[in-house]
Scaffold this motif. Structure first.
Motif, PDB file in Angstrom:
ATOM      1  N   TYR A 489       0.835  -1.200   0.000  1.00 26.95           N
ATOM      2  CA  TYR A 489       0.000   0.000   0.000  1.00 26.95           C
ATOM      3  C   TYR A 489       0.873   1.254   0.000  1.00 26.95           C
ATOM      4  CZ  TYR A 489      -3.559  -3.362   1.513  1.00 26.95           C
ATOM      5  OH  TYR A 489      -4.397  -4.423   1.601  1.00 26.95           O
ATOM      6  N   GLY A 512      -1.965  -1.629   5.273  1.00 31.26           N
ATOM      7  CA  GLY A 512      -2.940  -0.661   4.805  1.00 31.26           C
ATOM      8  C   GLY A 512      -3.527   0.206   5.901  1.00 31.26           C
ATOM      9  N   ALA A 534      -2.861   0.336  -4.145  1.00 34.67           N
ATOM     10  CA  ALA A 534      -2.494  -1.036  -3.766  1.00 34.67           C
ATOM     11  C   ALA A 534      -1.785  -1.659  -4.962  1.00 34.67           C
ATOM     12  CB  ALA A 534      -3.732  -1.846  -3.387  1.00 34.67           C
TER      13      ALA A 534
END
Length: 811
Positions: A489, A512, A534
Motif C-alpha cells: 500500500y 494498509g 495497492a
C-alpha cells in the motif's frame, strides 16, 4: 478398475507449446535393429543417436526416452554413448514361441520436439534349446501276425528354436524288423513313423528295444532321444476305430476349470482284453498338455487350467486309442477358444506434464496416452474419454495413441488444480473400462490487480487526535497467489493547504493502516481527501487506486469570542444609556458573541452573571439582548454595572464574560444634570459640603468642553468600530462560516448601533440621535457524521421590536 499413478513433473514446459504437426511426423520412418537372444545386460543393439540425427549429449538435453506399452522394458538408452542396449537377458522363445520372425516394437520419444520414432528390434534365435520328446519311453504292443509294411506313428520331438536351429531330422536305432520313415505334414512339421520290415515272432523275440533320436541343425547341434519298447503279443486282428477322424469343439475362454469339453470315442470289435480301449495324448505340445486332462478310460477331455484366447486361439492335440492287444489308432482334436471380454483396456501415460501456466494458449499438450486391449474384435476395440465439464479434450492419433490438450485458456483463479480422469472403454459385452488419473497444477501469472473491498472509503475522526494514532485501514485482495498476491500500500502524492500529504498522513505498506502524523484542527480544514494505491509484487506489478475521505469531528476546543461590546482601545470606558422612562422589556443593548467551533459546540447561551441592582435587568438566553426587567425607579442608581456570561453547549462547556455599564438617563444633558443636582448632604460637616461644591463647580465648568470632546470621541469611536469590525473579519477569514454564528449578521447588527451626535452653540439643543436597531441572531446546525456532510445552515432569528438605545463615551 482404477489405476493411480504418480506422474513425474518436468522442470521445463517446452513440450507443452508444440503444435499438432510435430507429433504427426512420428511415423515418418522406422528404425530397425537386430540382436541375438540370451545376450548379457548392456549388449550393444544400435547407435540410436546417430539414427536420430543427434549427438549423444543431446539425448538427455532433449528428453529422449523409450516408450512402450504394457510389457517389461527390454531395452534401454545409454545417454553417454547414444547407444541402444539391452536392459536384461532376452529369451526369444518366451517372447515369440514358434513364430519364425520375432520382432519387438517400441517408440523413441524426443520430448522437446514431441516426435515419436518407431523402432523394431528383431530377436535372432540361437541354438539354446535341445529337441525333446514328451515321453522318455514309449511302450506298445504288436501282434505277431502284423503284416510287414505296417506303419506305427511315433511321437514327434519338440524344439523351441526356429529355423535351422529347430528339429531337422530323426534317426532310429538299427533293428532287422523295424525301419524309420519321416512324413512331411501339411502343417510343415515332420512326423516320424516306424515301419515293420519283417514278420514278428513272439516265440523268437518277445520284446524289441529301439531308440529314436531327434536332432536339430544348429552349430553345435543338439539332440534328444525316445526309448521305444515293442512287446510282441498273440494275434489281435481288429484295431480300435474312432467315431470321427477329426474332432472340433468351440469353447469360451472363461469356461470354469474341470469342465468337460469333449469326449472322444473309439470302438474295438474284439472280445476280452483285445477289445478294451484306452486313450492317451499323442504328439501334443507340452504347454497344451499342462492345460488339458484326458480320462484314459472314457476319453473325456477337460481343462485343468484356465483357457486364454490371447495365448492360444486353437489348441491342437492328437488322441491315441489302443486296445489290450496293442493295436492303435489316432484322431485329431482341435479346440477353438472363443474370445470373451475378460481383459480391461490398458492405459499407459507416455508423456505428461504436471504443471502449466494459466496463460498458455489452447491446444497446449498436457499428455500422451496409449490404450491397448488384449481382447480381439469388438472386445479389443477401445474408446478413450474425459469428463465433458473440463477445459480439455482428447485427440486420437495413430497406433491407439491419444493426445490430451487444453481446449481453452485456463484461469488459475477459477480452478487451480485439475484432477483429470481418463477413461478407456472397450466395446465388449459387458464393457470393461480402466481409469487413469492425471493431476494438473495451474501455475499463477500476475493477471489480476489488487481489488479493494469497497469502491471508496470514508471515516470520521475527532479533531485534536494524538500524533501517530491509527485513524483508518483499507484492505485490498489479489486473487493471484504467492508473490503475485502480496499487496503493498502507498499514498498518491498530493498537497493540503500547500503542505505535502505525506506530512499529514502515512500508511503501513503491508497492512494498509493509515496513521495521523499530526494533530488535526477542525477549524483549519474539515476533511482530508486522499487516494491509496495497492500494488502487487508480480512482474510486471499491477495496481489499483481507491479514494479515502477522512472527515474531522469538531471538539469543543474554542471559547466563545465576544464581538460586542468590544473594549475601547483608547483607554475610555464604554457606557450604555437607558432612559428613566423605559418600560419593562426595553432593549438596552445586545451582547454579540461567536464560537469558532461548530454544531452544538457553537450553540451559545447568555446569562446575567452579576448585577449591581439585581432584578433590574435581564439577558436573553439565546439572543444576548439586555433588557429592563422592570420600570426604572428614582431610587435606582444612575450607573448600573452588569456582568454577562456567554457559554457554549460543548462537553465540557466553555464560557466568556463581558462587563457592561448602563447609565440611567433620558439624554446626556439629563445625565450631567442628574450628576450635578445630587442633594447636598445634611451633614453639618463643612468639609463634606465644600467637597461636593467643588465637584459641582468643576462639572459645570467642563460641560461645554465635554460636549465638544464627546462629539469628537463619537466620531473617533465610529471610525474605530469600523476598523475593529474589519480586523475581526480578517481574523475570522480562515474560519469556515459554519464555525460561528453569522458574521455578516453581526456586522449588520453593529452598523445599526452607529451613533450620530449633533451639537449646537446652545448646549440645551445638543442632542443624540439613536437609530432603531435591526439585527439578526444565528443558530448553527450540523448534520450527523454518518451522512458524511459537514455543513451548517444559518437561520435568522425574528427581529425584535424596534427600541432605542445609545452608547456614549466619556473621557
Amino acid at each position: 478398475m482404477e489405476i493411480w499413478v504418480k506422474l513425474p513433473g518436468y522442470s521445463g514446459l517446452v513440450l507443452l507449446v508444440l503444435f499438432l504437426g510435430l507429433l504427426l511426423e512420428a511415423r515418418a520412418r522406422k528404425i530397425r535393429y537386430s540382436v541375438p537372444e540370451e545376450t548379457e545386460e548392456g549388449f550393444f543393439v544400435g547407435n540410436i543417436a546417430k539414427d536420430l540425427g543427434l549427438q549423444p549429449q543431446e539425448l538427455a538435453e532433449r528428453g529422449v526416452r523409450i516408450v512402450s506399452r504394457g510389457r517389461t522394458q527390454l531395452f534401454a538408452l545409454n545417454l553417454r554413448s547414444g547407444s541402444l542396449v539391452t536392459a536384461g537377458r532376452i529369451d526369444r522363445e518366451e517372447l515369440c514361441a514358434q513364430i519364425e520372425q520375432c520382432l519387438v516394437s517400441f517408440n523413441i520419444l524426443v520430448e522437446d520436439k514431441m516426435k515419436l520414432f518407431p523402432v523394431e528390434v528383431e530377436i535372432m534365435d540361437i541354438n539354446d534349446n535341445t529337441p525333446q520328446f514328451q515321453l522318455e519311453e514309449l511302450e506298445f504292443k504288436m501282434n505277431e501276425l502284423t503284416t510287414p509294411g505296417t506303419r506305427i506313428p511315433l511321437p514327434s520331438g519338440q524344439d523351441l528354436d526356429v529355423g535351422i536351429n529347430s528339429l531337422q531330422s530323426y534317426q532310429l536305432s538299427s533293428n532287422p524288423h523295424f525301419s524309420l520313415d519321416v512324413q512331411q505334414g501339411a502343417d510343415g512339421f515332420q512326423h516320424p513313423e516306424m515301419v515293420l520290415q519283417s514278420p514278428l515272432d513272439r516265440e523268437e523275440e518277445a520284446v524289441h528295444h529301439l531308440l529314436l533320436t531327434a536332432s536339430d541343425g544348429g552349430n553345435p547341434g543338439h539332440s534328444g532321444t525316445l526309448r521305444i519298447r515293442v512287446q510282441v503279443v498273440d494275434a489281435n486282428d481288429n484295431p480300435p476305430e474312432f467315431t470321427q477322424s477329426e474332432y472340433h469343439m468351440s469353447v469360451p475362454e472363461n469356461v470354469p476349470l474341470g469342465t468337460r469339453l469333449l469326449t472322444v470315442k473309439a470302438t474295438d470289435p474284439d472280445e476280452g482284453a483285445n477289445g478294451e480301449v484306452t486313450y492317451s495324448f499323442h504328439n501334443i505340445d507340452q504347454k497344451v498338455a499342462q492345460i488339458f486332462q484326458l480320462d484314459s478310460y472314457t476319453g473325456k477331455i477337460s481343462n485343468k487350467e484356465p483357457l486364454d484366447f490371447e495365448e492360444y486361439k486353437i489348441y491342437p492335440m492328437e488322441i491315441q486309442a489302443q486296445d489290450g492287444a496293442g493295436l492303435m489308432s489316432r484322431t485329431k482334436v482341435l479346440i477353438k477358444v472363443l474370445d470373451r471380454n475378460d481383459n480391461a483396456p490398458e492405459v499407459t501415460i507416455t508423456s505428461v506434464t504436471t504443471a502449466v501456466p494459466e496463460n498458455f494458449p489452447p491446444e497446449t499438450i498436457i499428455a500422451f496416452i496409449n490404450v491397448h486391449d488384449q481382447d480381439s474384435g469388438d472386445n479389443g476395440h477401445t474408446t478413450c474419454s474425459i469428463p465433458e465439464n473440463l477445459p480439455f479434450k482428447l485427440e486420437k492419433l495413430d497406433d491407439n495413441y491419444y493426445r490430451l490438450v487444453t481446449e481453452r485458456t485456463l484461469d488459475r483463479e477459477l480452478t487451480s488444480r485439475y484432477n483429470i480422469t481418463v477413461t478407456a472403454t472397450d466395446q465388449g459385452t459387458p464393457t470393461l473400462s480402466t481409469e487413469m488419473h492425471i493431476s494438473l497444477q495451474v501455475t499463477d501469472i500476475n493477471d489480476n490487480p489488487p481489488a479493494f473491498t469497497q469502491d471508496s472509503y470514508s471515516t470520521c475522526i475527532p479533531e485534536n487526535n494524538p500524533r501517530g494514532a491509527s485513524i483508518f485501514s483499507v484492505t485490498a485482495h489479489d486473487t493471484d497467489s504467492d508473490e503475485n498476491a502480496r499487496v503493498i500500500y502507498s499514498l498518491v502524492e498530493d498537497t493540503i493547504q500547500g503542505a505535502p500529504l505525506s506530512s499529514y498522513v502515512s500508511i503501513n505498506a503491508d497492512t494498509g493502516v493509515l496513521y495521523a502524523l499530526r494533530s488535526f484542527d477542525y477549524e483549519q480544514f474539515r476533511d482530508l481527501q486522499l487516494r491509496v494505491t495497492a500494488r502487487d509484487s508480480g512482474d510486471p506489478p499491477l495496481s489499483s487506486n481507491v479514494s479515502v475521505s477522512i472527515f474531522l469531528l469538531d471538539q469543543n476546543d474554542n471559547t466563545p469570542q465576544i464581538l460586542y461590546p468590544a473594549l475601547p482601545t483608547d483607554g475610555s470606558t464604554g457606557m450604555e444609556l437607558a432612559p428613566r422612562s423605559a418600560e419593562p422589556g426595553y432593549l438596552v443593548t445586545k451582547v454579540v458573541a461567536v464560537d469558532r467551533d461548530s454544531g452544538q459546540n457553537a450553540w451559545l447561551s447568555y446569562r446575567l452573571l452579576k448585577a449591581s441592582e439585581p432584578g433590574l435587568f435581564a439577558v436573553g438566553l439565546h439572543t444576548g439582548e439586555v433588557r429592563t426587567a422592570r420600570a426604572l425607579l428614582d431610587r435606582d442608581a444612575l450607573k448600573q454595572s452588569l456582568v454577562v456570561a456567554v457559554q457554549d453547549h460543548g462537553q465540557p462547556p466553555l464560557s466568556a464574560t463581558v462587563s457592561l455599564t448602563v447609565a440611567v438617563a433620558d439624554s446626556i444633558p439629563d445625565l450631567l444634570a442628574d450628576l450635578g443636582n445630587l442633594e447636598p448632604s445634611v451633614d453639618p460637616d463643612d468639609s463634606s459640603l465644600t467637597l461636593y461644591l467643588v465637584v459641582a463647580v468643576a462639572a459645570v465648568s467642563c460641560v461645554f468642553l465635554a460636549f465638544v470632546i464627546m462629539l469628537l470621541a463619537l466620531r473617533l469611536r465610529r471610525w474605530h468600530t469600523s476598523r475593529l469590525l474589519q480586523a475581526s473579519g480578517d481574523r475570522l477569514e480562515g474560519v469556515p462560516a459554519s464555525h460561528f454564528l453569522g458574521v455578516d449578521g453581526v456586522r449588520a447588527f453593529l452598523q445599526t448601533y452607529s451613533h450620530e451626535v449633533s451639537l449646537s452653540s446652545d448646549s440645551r439643543k445638543s442632542h443624540l440621535i439613536f437609530p432603531q436597531p435591526n439585527y439578526a441572531d444565528t443558530l448553527i446546525s450540523q448534520e450527523s457524521c454518518e451522512k458524511k456532510d459537514f455543513l451548517s445552515a444559518p437561520q435568522s432569528l425574528p427581529e425584535d421590536k424596534k427600541e432605542t438605545f445609545s452608547q456614549v463615551t466619556f473621557l
